[in-house]
Scaffold this motif. Structure first.
Motif, PDB file in Angstrom:
ATOM      1  N   PHE A 114       0.808  -1.213   0.000  1.00 26.39           N
ATOM      2  CA  PHE A 114       0.000   0.000   0.000  1.00 26.39           C
ATOM      3  C   PHE A 114       0.848   1.272   0.000  1.00 26.39           C
ATOM      4  O   PHE A 114       0.415   2.299  -0.495  1.00 26.39           O
ATOM      5  CB  PHE A 114      -0.980  -0.026   1.173  1.00 26.39           C
ATOM      6  CG  PHE A 114      -1.876  -1.219   1.113  1.00 26.39           C
ATOM      7  CD1 PHE A 114      -2.867  -1.303   0.159  1.00 26.39           C
ATOM      8  CD2 PHE A 114      -1.696  -2.280   1.973  1.00 26.39           C
ATOM      9  CE1 PHE A 114      -3.680  -2.411   0.062  1.00 26.39           C
ATOM     10  CE2 PHE A 114      -2.508  -3.399   1.889  1.00 26.39           C
ATOM     11  CZ  PHE A 114      -3.495  -3.462   0.934  1.00 26.39           C
ATOM     12  N   ALA A 115       2.037   1.211   0.539  1.00 25.84           N
ATOM     13  CA  ALA A 115       2.906   2.392   0.546  1.00 25.84           C
ATOM     14  C   ALA A 115       3.474   2.671  -0.838  1.00 25.84           C
ATOM     15  O   ALA A 115       3.695   3.829  -1.194  1.00 25.84           O
ATOM     16  CB  ALA A 115       4.037   2.209   1.542  1.00 25.84           C
ATOM     17  N   THR A 116       3.696   1.637  -1.646  1.00 27.28           N
ATOM     18  CA  THR A 116       4.286   1.848  -2.969  1.00 27.28           C
ATOM     19  C   THR A 116       3.249   1.850  -4.086  1.00 27.28           C
ATOM     20  O   THR A 116       3.349   2.645  -5.017  1.00 27.28           O
ATOM     21  CB  THR A 116       5.332   0.767  -3.275  1.00 27.28           C
ATOM     22  OG1 THR A 116       4.727  -0.515  -3.140  1.00 27.28           O
ATOM     23  CG2 THR A 116       6.511   0.877  -2.332  1.00 27.28           C
ATOM     24  N   VAL A 165      -2.142   5.543 -10.711  1.00 26.62           N
ATOM     25  CA  VAL A 165      -2.601   4.583 -11.715  1.00 26.62           C
ATOM     26  C   VAL A 165      -2.749   3.176 -11.127  1.00 26.62           C
ATOM     27  O   VAL A 165      -3.654   2.443 -11.497  1.00 26.62           O
ATOM     28  CB  VAL A 165      -1.623   4.555 -12.914  1.00 26.62           C
ATOM     29  CG1 VAL A 165      -1.988   3.475 -13.902  1.00 26.62           C
ATOM     30  CG2 VAL A 165      -1.597   5.908 -13.603  1.00 26.62           C
ATOM     31  N   ALA A 166      -1.881   2.802 -10.182  1.00 26.56           N
ATOM     32  CA  ALA A 166      -1.841   1.420  -9.694  1.00 26.56           C
ATOM     33  C   ALA A 166      -2.853   1.112  -8.589  1.00 26.56           C
ATOM     34  O   ALA A 166      -3.217  -0.039  -8.409  1.00 26.56           O
ATOM     35  CB  ALA A 166      -0.438   1.095  -9.188  1.00 26.56           C
ATOM     36  N   HIS A 167      -3.312   2.117  -7.868  1.00 26.18           N
ATOM     37  CA  HIS A 167      -4.158   1.826  -6.705  1.00 26.18           C
ATOM     38  C   HIS A 167      -5.465   1.102  -7.014  1.00 26.18           C
ATOM     39  O   HIS A 167      -5.942   0.336  -6.178  1.00 26.18           O
ATOM     40  CB  HIS A 167      -4.412   3.094  -5.872  1.00 26.18           C
ATOM     41  CG  HIS A 167      -5.502   3.951  -6.384  1.00 26.18           C
ATOM     42  ND1 HIS A 167      -6.795   3.825  -5.958  1.00 26.18           N
ATOM     43  CD2 HIS A 167      -5.496   4.946  -7.292  1.00 26.18           C
ATOM     44  CE1 HIS A 167      -7.541   4.713  -6.578  1.00 26.18           C
ATOM     45  NE2 HIS A 167      -6.766   5.400  -7.399  1.00 26.18           N
ATOM     46  N   PRO A 168      -6.092   1.254  -8.182  1.00 21.94           N
ATOM     47  CA  PRO A 168      -7.313   0.472  -8.418  1.00 21.94           C
ATOM     48  C   PRO A 168      -7.057  -1.033  -8.524  1.00 21.94           C
ATOM     49  O   PRO A 168      -7.985  -1.829  -8.408  1.00 21.94           O
ATOM     50  CB  PRO A 168      -7.840   1.011  -9.746  1.00 21.94           C
ATOM     51  CG  PRO A 168      -7.232   2.332  -9.914  1.00 21.94           C
ATOM     52  CD  PRO A 168      -5.900   2.251  -9.240  1.00 21.94           C
ATOM     53  N   PHE A 169      -5.808  -1.423  -8.747  1.00 20.93           N
ATOM     54  CA  PHE A 169      -5.490  -2.837  -8.916  1.00 20.93           C
ATOM     55  C   PHE A 169      -5.073  -3.514  -7.614  1.00 20.93           C
ATOM     56  O   PHE A 169      -4.875  -4.713  -7.587  1.00 20.93           O
ATOM     57  CB  PHE A 169      -4.364  -2.997  -9.947  1.00 20.93           C
ATOM     58  CG  PHE A 169      -4.762  -2.511 -11.312  1.00 20.93           C
ATOM     59  CD1 PHE A 169      -5.504  -3.312 -12.155  1.00 20.93           C
ATOM     60  CD2 PHE A 169      -4.416  -1.244 -11.741  1.00 20.93           C
ATOM     61  CE1 PHE A 169      -5.885  -2.868 -13.406  1.00 20.93           C
ATOM     62  CE2 PHE A 169      -4.786  -0.793 -12.993  1.00 20.93           C
ATOM     63  CZ  PHE A 169      -5.525  -1.603 -13.827  1.00 20.93           C
ATOM     64  N   VAL A 170      -4.929  -2.752  -6.526  1.00 20.95           N
ATOM     65  CA  VAL A 170      -4.503  -3.305  -5.239  1.00 20.95           C
ATOM     66  C   VAL A 170      -5.739  -3.499  -4.368  1.00 20.95           C
ATOM     67  O   VAL A 170      -6.470  -2.555  -4.099  1.00 20.95           O
ATOM     68  CB  VAL A 170      -3.487  -2.356  -4.547  1.00 20.95           C
ATOM     69  CG1 VAL A 170      -3.075  -2.908  -3.203  1.00 20.95           C
ATOM     70  CG2 VAL A 170      -2.286  -2.134  -5.434  1.00 20.95           C
ATOM     71  N   GLU A 171      -5.958  -4.734  -3.940  1.00 19.53           N
ATOM     72  CA  GLU A 171      -7.122  -5.057  -3.117  1.00 19.53           C
ATOM     73  C   GLU A 171      -6.683  -5.454  -1.705  1.00 19.53           C
ATOM     74  O   GLU A 171      -5.609  -6.024  -1.515  1.00 19.53           O
ATOM     75  CB  GLU A 171      -7.920  -6.207  -3.731  1.00 19.53           C
ATOM     76  CG  GLU A 171      -8.501  -5.887  -5.098  1.00 19.53           C
ATOM     77  CD  GLU A 171      -9.534  -4.777  -5.089  1.00 19.53           C
ATOM     78  OE1 GLU A 171     -10.083  -4.473  -4.015  1.00 19.53           O
ATOM     79  OE2 GLU A 171      -9.801  -4.230  -6.158  1.00 19.53           O
ATOM     80  N   VAL A 172      -7.525  -5.167  -0.738  1.00 16.00           N
ATOM     81  CA  VAL A 172      -7.209  -5.423   0.662  1.00 16.00           C
ATOM     82  C   VAL A 172      -7.348  -6.901   1.017  1.00 16.00           C
ATOM     83  O   VAL A 172      -6.518  -7.457   1.710  1.00 16.00           O
ATOM     84  CB  VAL A 172      -8.105  -4.564   1.575  1.00 16.00           C
ATOM     85  CG1 VAL A 172      -7.844  -4.862   3.025  1.00 16.00           C
ATOM     86  CG2 VAL A 172      -7.889  -3.099   1.278  1.00 16.00           C
ATOM     87  N   GLY A 173      -8.391  -7.546   0.546  1.00 17.04           N
ATOM     88  CA  GLY A 173      -8.629  -8.934   0.918  1.00 17.04           C
ATOM     89  C   GLY A 173      -9.276  -9.722  -0.210  1.00 17.04           C
ATOM     90  O   GLY A 173      -9.714  -9.158  -1.220  1.00 17.04           O
ATOM     91  N   ALA A 174      -9.343 -11.033  -0.010  1.00 17.49           N
ATOM     92  CA  ALA A 174      -9.871 -11.914  -1.044  1.00 17.49           C
ATOM     93  C   ALA A 174     -11.362 -11.692  -1.301  1.00 17.49           C
ATOM     94  O   ALA A 174     -11.811 -11.767  -2.444  1.00 17.49           O
ATOM     95  CB  ALA A 174      -9.625 -13.373  -0.655  1.00 17.49           C
ATOM     96  N   ILE A 175     -12.124 -11.394  -0.269  1.00 16.72           N
ATOM     97  CA  ILE A 175     -13.563 -11.182  -0.457  1.00 16.72           C
ATOM     98  C   ILE A 175     -13.816  -9.913  -1.261  1.00 16.72           C
ATOM     99  O   ILE A 175     -14.654  -9.893  -2.168  1.00 16.72           O
ATOM    100  CB  ILE A 175     -14.287 -11.141   0.897  1.00 16.72           C
ATOM    101  CG1 ILE A 175     -14.205 -12.523   1.550  1.00 16.72           C
ATOM    102  CG2 ILE A 175     -15.740 -10.707   0.737  1.00 16.72           C
ATOM    103  CD1 ILE A 175     -14.757 -12.588   2.948  1.00 16.72           C
ATOM    104  N   GLY A 185     -11.862   6.445 -13.660  1.00 15.68           N
ATOM    105  CA  GLY A 185     -12.580   6.252 -12.404  1.00 15.68           C
ATOM    106  C   GLY A 185     -11.623   6.088 -11.241  1.00 15.68           C
ATOM    107  O   GLY A 185     -11.874   6.579 -10.137  1.00 15.68           O
ATOM    108  N   GLY A 186     -10.509   5.399 -11.472  1.00 13.17           N
ATOM    109  CA  GLY A 186      -9.488   5.260 -10.436  1.00 13.17           C
ATOM    110  C   GLY A 186      -8.859   6.593 -10.078  1.00 13.17           C
ATOM    111  O   GLY A 186      -8.631   6.898  -8.899  1.00 13.17           O
ATOM    112  N   VAL A 187      -8.578   7.419 -11.078  1.00 13.60           N
ATOM    113  CA  VAL A 187      -8.016   8.751 -10.832  1.00 13.60           C
ATOM    114  C   VAL A 187      -9.025   9.627 -10.093  1.00 13.60           C
ATOM    115  O   VAL A 187      -8.670  10.349  -9.158  1.00 13.60           O
ATOM    116  CB  VAL A 187      -7.577   9.407 -12.159  1.00 13.60           C
ATOM    117  CG1 VAL A 187      -7.197  10.858 -11.962  1.00 13.60           C
ATOM    118  CG2 VAL A 187      -6.410   8.632 -12.761  1.00 13.60           C
TER     119      VAL A 187
END
Length: 111
Positions: free
Chosen positions: A41-43, A57-67, A99-101
């Motif tokens: 999450f920091a990078t 750009v990358a944050h929409p592709f990082v998810e917190v958990g499997a659910i 939408g991510g931006v």
């Protein structure tokens, strides 16, 4: 310009490569993070105090958990092919990334 969200066809006419590519990218990033045990999450995340173009750009592709990943990818699987067929691949991908931006801008404005 009003973008249609429904159309008169019952099926998608072509293979939704952009939708499948976005689903694959999200799943691959989540799997890589889970296997390495990294704290991305920091990078890869968007930090309002220290915004980076990569995080934007990358944050929409990082998810917190499997659910959460499953829910987001299910929605993308159900709605993505139809929207991609109606709007076209470039517009669909541009709206996904836009939408991510917009989400990052709203997050920065609130925090």
């Amino acid at each position: 310009m009003i973008l249609p969200i429904a159309h008169d066809r019952d099926t998608v006419r072509r293979v939704p490569w952009a939708s499948f590519g976005l689903i694959g990218a999200c799943f691959a990033i989540f799997t890589a993070i889970a296997l390495t045990g990294a704290r991305p999450f920091a990078t890869l995340g968007f930090v309002p105090v220290d915004p980076t173009p990569w995080g934007l750009v990358a944050h929409p592709f990082v998810e917190v958990g499997a659910i959460r990943l499953f829910g987001n990818l299910l929605l993308l699987y159900l709605a993505g092919p139809l929207l991609e067929d109606v709007w076209g691949r470039p517009t669909f991908v541009a709206l996904f990334l836009g939408g991510g931006v917009a989400a990052a801008a709203a997050h920065a404005a609130l925090h």
